[in-house]
Design a protein around this motif. Structure first.
Motif, mmCIF file in Angstrom:
data_model
loop_
_atom_site.group_PDB
_atom_site.id
_atom_site.type_symbol
_atom_site.label_atom_id
_atom_site.label_comp_id
_atom_site.label_asym_id
_atom_site.label_seq_id
_atom_site.Cartn_x
_atom_site.Cartn_y
_atom_site.Cartn_z
ATOM 1 N N ASP A 70 0.776 -1.307 0.020
ATOM 2 C CA ASP A 70 -0.178 -0.100 0.049
ATOM 3 C C ASP A 70 0.858 1.228 0.097
ATOM 4 O O ASP A 70 1.420 1.583 1.001
ATOM 5 C CB ASP A 70 -0.935 0.185 1.235
ATOM 6 C CG ASP A 70 -1.806 1.203 1.282
ATOM 7 O OD1 ASP A 70 -2.127 2.001 0.268
ATOM 8 O OD2 ASP A 70 -2.495 1.449 2.217
ATOM 9 N N LYS A 71 1.093 1.765 -1.319
ATOM 10 C CA LYS A 71 2.028 3.006 -1.576
ATOM 11 C C LYS A 71 3.509 2.732 -1.061
ATOM 12 O O LYS A 71 3.986 3.456 -0.168
ATOM 13 C CB LYS A 71 1.284 4.161 -0.496
ATOM 14 C CG LYS A 71 0.095 4.775 -0.921
ATOM 15 C CD LYS A 71 -0.600 5.850 -0.181
ATOM 16 C CE LYS A 71 -1.903 6.215 -0.542
ATOM 17 N NZ LYS A 71 -2.439 7.341 0.390
ATOM 18 N N GLY A 72 3.611 1.422 -1.545
ATOM 19 C CA GLY A 72 5.073 1.131 -1.102
ATOM 20 C C GLY A 72 5.274 0.643 0.285
ATOM 21 O O GLY A 72 6.488 -0.017 0.462
ATOM 22 N N ARG A 73 4.237 0.466 1.131
ATOM 23 C CA ARG A 73 4.564 0.050 2.492
ATOM 24 C C ARG A 73 3.688 -1.651 2.470
ATOM 25 O O ARG A 73 2.616 -1.652 2.051
ATOM 26 C CB ARG A 73 3.677 0.724 3.508
ATOM 27 C CG ARG A 73 3.995 0.608 4.939
ATOM 28 C CD ARG A 73 3.167 1.792 5.917
ATOM 29 N NE ARG A 73 2.027 1.830 5.294
ATOM 30 C CZ ARG A 73 1.103 1.330 6.464
ATOM 31 N NH1 ARG A 73 1.484 0.448 7.356
ATOM 32 N NH2 ARG A 73 -0.125 1.422 6.147
ATOM 33 N N THR A 74 4.257 -2.315 3.329
ATOM 34 C CA THR A 74 3.977 -3.922 3.428
ATOM 35 C C THR A 74 2.662 -3.646 4.341
ATOM 36 O O THR A 74 2.969 -3.486 5.545
ATOM 37 C CB THR A 74 4.865 -4.594 3.853
ATOM 38 O OG1 THR A 74 6.076 -4.747 2.709
ATOM 39 C CG2 THR A 74 4.632 -6.144 3.623
ATOM 40 N N VAL A 75 1.617 -4.150 4.199
ATOM 41 C CA VAL A 75 0.684 -4.238 4.958
ATOM 42 C C VAL A 75 0.058 -5.883 5.088
ATOM 43 O O VAL A 75 0.250 -6.453 3.983
ATOM 44 C CB VAL A 75 -0.680 -3.390 4.338
ATOM 45 C CG1 VAL A 75 0.005 -2.058 4.623
ATOM 46 C CG2 VAL A 75 -1.109 -3.717 3.215
#
Length: 281
Positions: free
Chosen positions: A254-259
C-alpha cells in the motif's frame, strides 16, 4: 539468503561446484532482477509483487547478516526460518538429522527439538520476520520408530505438550511472541510434497497458533515452476475442515508499504482459483 561459509553448503550444491561467493552473487542477481520485474508489473498491471527473502537462522552470524541485507536492499518482506542446528542441515536427509541430534546436549530428539525452537526464537525475536516459515520443519526427518529414551515412547507417538513440556513451552513462547508483533504463520504445502498428510505446521501446533490469535497465510515453498501452488487444494481442505479458520491472510503493498490483508473463508472457498485443481486427487 546466502550462507556465509562453504561449510554450510548442501550436498547438492557441492556437487554443482558452488562456493559461498556463488550464493552471494546469485542473491544479488535475484534482488536486481526481482526489483526490476516488480517495477514493471506493479506499474503496468493488476499484479502486485513483493520482493523478499528467506532468513537463514543458522547462527548468530547469519541472523546478524539478515539485518545487513535489510539495510542494503529494497526488501518488502521476510520469511523467518531455521534449517540448520549445530551447523548441520536438518531438512536434507535423515542421516544429517541424526548427526544434528547427536550434537545436542543429551543426544536425543527431545534435546534437538528444544534446540530448534530456542534458535527459532532468536530469529523471531531479533528480526521479527513478516512470515514464520515452516514452523515445525524439525519434524520432517525425525526417526519415527525410535524410542525416546526420556519417556520410553516411540517418537511417532510423542505428545509434545504432555511428554516434552519444556519443548512445548518453547513452542508456545515463540507463537505468542510472533502473534504479539503481527507475524503471519505460513501453511506450507511443501510438507505434503515431502510425504506429510498436512502442510507445516501439523494440527497440534496449528491449533495452538489459532488459539493464540495467530494469523495464517498460504505458502508453496516452491523451488521451481512445477511446484508453484502444488497441493494447495489439500491445504484448502486442511484450512476449512481441520483448522476451521474464519480468514486467510496475505501481504500486500500500500503506497510502497507492506501491509497485512485478509480474505474470508467463504470468499476463499468460492474463488475461481480452485477450478484448476478439480480433477486432482
Amino acid at each position: 539468503m546466502p550462507r556465509l561459509s562453504n561449510d554450510f553448503l548442501y550436498p547438492e550444491e557441492i556437487e554443482k561446484g558452488y562456493k559461498k561467493e556463488d550464493l552471494l552473487q546469485n542473491f544479488r542477481n535475484y534482488i536486481e532482477h526481482a526489483t526490476r520485474v516488480q517495477k514493471e508489473y506493479n506499474s503496468k498491471s493488476g499484479v502486485k509483487l513483493l520482493v523478499g527473502f528467506e532468513i537463514e537462522g543458522l547462527d548468530d552470524e547469519h541472523i546478524s547478516f539478515s539485518d545487513e541485507i535489510l539495510s542494503q536492499y529494497p526488501i518488502n518482506m521476510t520469511v523467518g526460518s531455521v534449517h540448520y542446528l549445530h551447523k548441520i542441515p536438518i531438512d536434507f536427509s535423515a542421516e544429517l538429522w541424526l548427526e544434528a541430534r547427536d550434537q545436542s546436549k543429551d543426544k536425543t530428539a527431545r534435546g534437538l527439538y528444544k534446540d530448534y525452537f530456542d534458535l527459532q526464537f532468536e530469529v523471531i525475536s531479533r528480526l521479527k520476520p513478516n512470515v514464520i516459515g515452516h514452523f515445525d520443519l524439525i519434524r520432517l526427518f525425525e526417526p519415527k520408530d525410535e524410542i525416546d529414551p526420556t519417556t520410553g515412547i516411540k517418537i511417532r507417538d510423542i505428545n509434545l505438550e504432555k511428554d516434552w513440556p519444556e519443548v512445548w513451552e518453547g513452542i508456545v513462547k515463540n507463537i505468542k511472541f510472533a502473534v504479539n508483533y503481527g507475524a503471519l504463520f505460513e501453511l506450507n504445502s511443501a510438507a505434503i510434497r515431502k510425504g506429510w498428510d498436512s502442510p507445516y505446521p501439523k494440527k497440534d501446533i496449528s491449533l495452538i497458533i489459532k488459539g493464540n490469535g495467530g494469523r495464517f497465510c498460504l505458502s508453496d515453498d516452491s523451488h521451481g515452476l512445477k511446484q508453484v501452488g502444488l497441493n494447495f487444494h489439500k491445504v484448502r481442505d486442511y484450512v476449512v475442515n481441520e483448522l476451521k479458520l474464519l480468514d486467510i491472510y496475505y501481504l500486500d503493498l500500500d503506497k510502497g508499504r507492506t501491509v497485512v490483508k485478509l480474505i474470508s473463508i467463504d470468499e476463499f472457498e468460492k474463488s475461481n482459483f480452485w477450478q484448476q485443481y478439480e480433477n486432482l486427487p
